[in-house]
Every structure is written in structure tokens, then in C-alpha cells.
Design an enzyme around this catalytic site. Structure first.
Site, short mmCIF file in Angstrom:
data_model
loop_
_atom_site.label_atom_id
_atom_site.label_comp_id
_atom_site.label_asym_id
_atom_site.label_seq_id
_atom_site.Cartn_x
_atom_site.Cartn_y
_atom_site.Cartn_z
N HIS A 94 0.88 -1.17 0.00
CA HIS A 94 0.00 0.00 0.00
C HIS A 94 0.92 1.22 0.00
CE1 HIS A 94 -2.40 -2.95 2.40
NE2 HIS A 94 -3.47 -2.37 1.92
N ASP B 13 2.24 1.99 3.42
CA ASP B 13 3.17 1.04 4.06
C ASP B 13 4.60 1.50 3.82
OD1 ASP B 13 0.93 -0.63 4.26
OD2 ASP B 13 1.50 -1.76 2.46
C1 XLS Z 1 -7.45 -6.63 4.46
C2 XLS Z 1 -6.98 -6.88 3.11
C3 XLS Z 1 -5.84 -5.99 2.66
C4 XLS Z 1 -5.69 -6.06 1.18
C5 XLS Z 1 -4.93 -4.92 0.59
O1 XLS Z 1 -8.16 -7.42 5.06
O2 XLS Z 1 -6.65 -8.24 2.99
O3 XLS Z 1 -4.67 -6.33 3.33
O4 XLS Z 1 -5.09 -7.26 0.79
O5 XLS Z 1 -5.52 -3.70 0.87
#
Ligand code: XLS
Ligand code: NI
Ligand code: NI
Length: 437
Positions: free
Chosen positions: A101, A104
């Protein structure tokens, strides 16, 4: 350059007899299965958020995972150092891809402009690291759920300014994904859902989400980004009702709003089970509609009711997943992203290696087992035979649309009753799967 994981070398394949916990026993990247290398079937990606930002926080407890390389600040310098940590980790593991993301990898600043500058600084470093190691970006995405501004949602927020902010953020996230050669771009709904219908205009929220997706599509096209767009279904958490509940809800949205051929799905095991489905069901449902694009590889805990995001170690699960993926000929340009985190009690950096090695080996075993089952052919032959009454006679006419209710009534009046049913043989087939595991 100093090493962050000095006790670990490059993880190698040592075969099933190995007792070395820092070796693969099943994942042998170059080995060819059904004409394709294991590496190309599996296309493993390490996820940046859990692996390099996870700190073990839970609703009752503070961070437990204090990393020796992390100075605890949310500075650009700390973020730059984390890139070096991440690429050393992924290189030693032999993971060909990663996912992130925007938030991140780089810290938010005090304005969108400053945040974008921070992101640019980190993206430049990510690009250098990609070039130096050959590790590629499987997908990028935007975090539209952590910042309090997204409390009511992003594209489905009742606040138009929040919609605009989310659009600006996704525009930038698509640009950096493009810059880094990302092969896909993921939209996980985050807070796109609602807690209570008394205060919600569901129709307007869904229309807004659709408008957002069309803007994203148009923008991606305008900058020449041709990576695959993916929705990631999830039924609940953080909101009670998420609009992207499961594969069926997502594909209904895709069709209602003219996004066919634009958006495929990134299916996550833990989200499937939260929706009351098996992972295999969700994969098959997406795949038969040409919409299975990628997977988030993890597992939930069936005794707990939330998204525990654990590393997958269940060989039955991985076999089922690989049966569906192999049937559709692979996931390219998608892959297998470990959207999974070590437990908050697994406090050492080396636990990150154990976790990924276990997940990669479980998938490698799933791949081998699925290939053996496919080679045997009993399963596919059985299914073929089970529907063979549609291959000729009245069944063929039903499938090709040449009969209606009147003809079917005439057929059955003449015949008197249906042919006898045959056994589903579920237990025999379950035994067959066990024979190969
Ligand atoms: C959350 C999601 C997230 C997605 C990406 O539950 O799994 O981590 O994979 O935004
Ligand atoms: Ni999840
Ligand atoms: Ni996910």
C-alpha cells in the site's frame, strides 16, 4: 552494506528429507511441472504491510515486534532503511515479487503534497532496489482506511471531499505502481461499506463507487498503465456490511456498472471463510467467469471470527487452490501474495523466514499434489462422466437451446420417468485426494 538478517543466507531447496528449518523441502523454483516452472506457477509475493510494518499490535495489546533496524519513527529515513531490509529479506527468501500500500512504504506528511513527495523519495529507492535484485512489483494499492478522514468510507463516503481525496490518492498510487512496473493494481474495499442503514444511502454510495472505478480506469488508460485491476472481496471488518462481500457480490457490481473486462478478482482465503465460503468455492466461482486474477494466500482460524491473516500451512487447502488455478492455466499476470502475518508472540526477525518458507513449501506441495491428481485424471473423468447425460440426446438439446418446456414435457410424458441417478461417490473421491497428499 550492513546486513539486517546476518544469521540467514540464501534459502535453498534441499528436498523433502531435509531437516534444515531454513531450507525449502518442496519449493524448487526451477523445477518444471506441466510445462511451467514452479516459480512461474506460484509467482510468490511478500506483502510489505504485514512483513515490514507489522508490529504485533492487537486490540488489547501494544506492539511486541520491535525490529532492530527500526528507529521507531515515522520518518522518511526510517522508511528508506526499511526498503533495504525488505529487499535483503526478499532476496534471501527468493521471492520474485512484492506488494504494497502507498502508506506502508512511505509516511504521510502534513499535506497531500508533502505525502506525495515522501512517496516519491521511497519509490525512487524501491526502483533502485528492484533493478539491483530483479524483484518485481506484483501489485500496488492505496490505503484508504487507516487515516481518520476515511471513517465513513473513501469512494463511498457521504463527504464529497473525502471522495476527492481518495481519488487523488489512488491517482498517485496508480502512477507509482506504473513507475515501478507493477503488473496489477488492487482495490480492497477497506471501509467501503456501512455500519447502519438508518444513516446510509446505499444507492448513492454504490453509484459513487462505480464512478470512482470508471475514473480510475480512464486515468490508468491515459498514462498507459495496462496492469490488471483487481477487486479483493471481503464480507466484514472493518464495516459490518462490506459492498465487496464475496466474489458474487463483486462480480454483480462489475456487471451492473459496466466494468466487465476491466476488473478481475484477488481472492483471499481468510476473506472467503469469513463470508461463509471455502477458498475453493470462491476461486471456482471467479474462475468460471474468467475473473480469477490473483490470490492473497493466508488462512484464518475457524475457531476465531476475524481476519487472523495466518500463514498457510494446510496442504489440503493449498491442493484445492492449485487444482482451480491449474485448471484455468495459471494466474498470470496475478500471483500468490502472502497477505499473512507472524503471530505477535513470534518476535524474532527470523520468524519472518520460517513463516514464508512454510507458506511457500505448503503451496509447492499443493502444486505437486494437484499436478499428480490431474495426471491421474480420475477426478476430471469422474466429473465429465457425471454430466455425460448432457453430451447427447435430450441433454444436448437442453444445452444447445433447441428445446423448451413443451418439448421437455412431451419427452417425459413419453418416457414416463427419469433415468436412474448414479452415486456421487464423494467418499471415494475424498480418499483419492488423500492418496496423493
Ligand atoms: C485486508 C486486506 C488488505 C488487502 C490490501 O483485510 O486483505 O490487506 O489485501 O488492501
Ligand atoms: Ni485480509
Ligand atoms: Ni488481502
Amino acid at each position: 552494506m550492513s546486513e539486517f538478517f546476518p544469521e540467514v543466507g540464501r534459502i535453498g531447496y534441499e528436498g523433502p528429507q531435509s531437516t534444515n528449518p531454513l531450507a525449502f523441502r518442496h519449493y524448487n523454483p526451477e523445477e518444471v511441472i506441466e510445462g511451467r516452472s514452479m516459480q512461474d506457477w506460484l509467482r510468490f509475493a511478500v506483502c510489505y504491510w504485514h512483513t515490514f510494518r507489522g508490529d504485533g499490535t492487537d486490540p488489547f495489546g501494544a506492539a511486541t515486534l520491535q525490529r532492530p533496524w527500526d528507529d521507531g519513527s515515522n520518518s522518511v529515513d526510517n522508511a528508506l532503511k526499511r526498503v533495504d531490509v525488505a529487499f535483503e529479506f526478499m532476496s534471501k527468501l527468493g521471492a520474485p515479487f512484492y506488494c504494497f500500500h502507498d502508506r506502508d512504504v512511505a509516511p504521510e506528511g502534513s499535506s497531500l503534497a508533502e505525502t506525495n513527495r515522501n512517496l516519491d523519495a521511497i519509490v525512487a529507492r524501491l526502483k533502485e532496489a528492484q533493478n539491483a535484485t530483479g524483484i518485481r512489483l506484483l501489485w500496488g494499492t492505496a490505503n484508504l482506511f487507516t487515516n481518520p478522514r476515511f471513517m465513513h468510507g473513501a469512494a463511498t463516503s457521504p463527504n464529497a471531499d473525502v471522495f476527492a481525496f481518495a481519488a487523488a490518492q489512488v491517482k498517485k498510487a496508480i502512477e507509482v505502481t506504473h513507475e515501478l512496473g507493477g503488473e496489477n493494481y488492487v482495490f480492497w474495499g477497506g471501509r467501503e461499506g456501512y455500519m447502519n442503514l438508518y444513516n446510509t444511502n446505499m444507492k448513492r454510495e454504490l453509484d459513487h463507487l462505480a464512478a470512482f472505478m470508471h475514473m480510475a480506469k480512464d486515468y490508468a488508460k491515459s498514462i498507459g498503465f495496462d496492469g490488471q485491476f483487481l477487486f479483493e472481496p471481503k464480507p466484514k471488518e472493518p464495516t459490518k456490511h462490506q459492498y465487496d462481500f464475496d466474489a458474487a457480490a463483486c462480480l454483480n457490481f462489475v456487471r451492473q456498472y459496466g466494468l466487465e473486462g476491466i476488473v478481475k478478482l484477488n481472492i483471499e482465503t481468510n476473506h472467503a471463510t469469513l463470508a461463509g465460503h471455502s477458498m475453493m468455492h470462491e476461486l471456482e466461482y471467479a474462475s468460471i467467469q474468467g475473473a480469477l486474477g490473483s490470490i492473497d494466500a493466508n488462512t484464518g482460524d475457524l475457531l476465531l471470527g476475524w481476519d487472523t491473516d495466518q500463514f498457510p500451512t494446510d496442504i489440503y487447502l493449498c491442493t484445492q487452490i492449485m487444482l482451480v488455478i491449474m485448471k484455468q492455466g495459471g494466474l498470470q499476470p496475478g500471483g500468490t501474495n502472502f497477505d499473512a502475518k507472524v503471530r505477535r508472540e513470534s518476535i524474532d526477525p527470523i520468524d519472518l523466514f520460517h513463516a514464508h518458507i512454510g507458506g511457500m513449501d505448503a503451496f509447492a506441495r499443493g502444486l505437486r499434489t494437484a499436478a499428480a491428481i490431474r495426471k491421474d485424471g480420475i477426478l476430471s473423468d469422474f466429473v465429465q462422466q457425471r454430466y455425460s447425460s448432457y453430451d447427447s440426446g435430450i441433454g444436448e438439446k437442453i444445452e444447445n437451446g433447441s428445446v423448451g418446456f413443451a418439448e421437455l414435457e412431451a419427452y417425459m410424458l413419453e418416457k414416463g420417468d427419469a433415468d436412474a441417478n448414479s452415486s456421487g461417490r464423494q467418499e471415494m473421491l475424498e480418499n483419492l485426494i488423500n492418496r496423493y497428499i
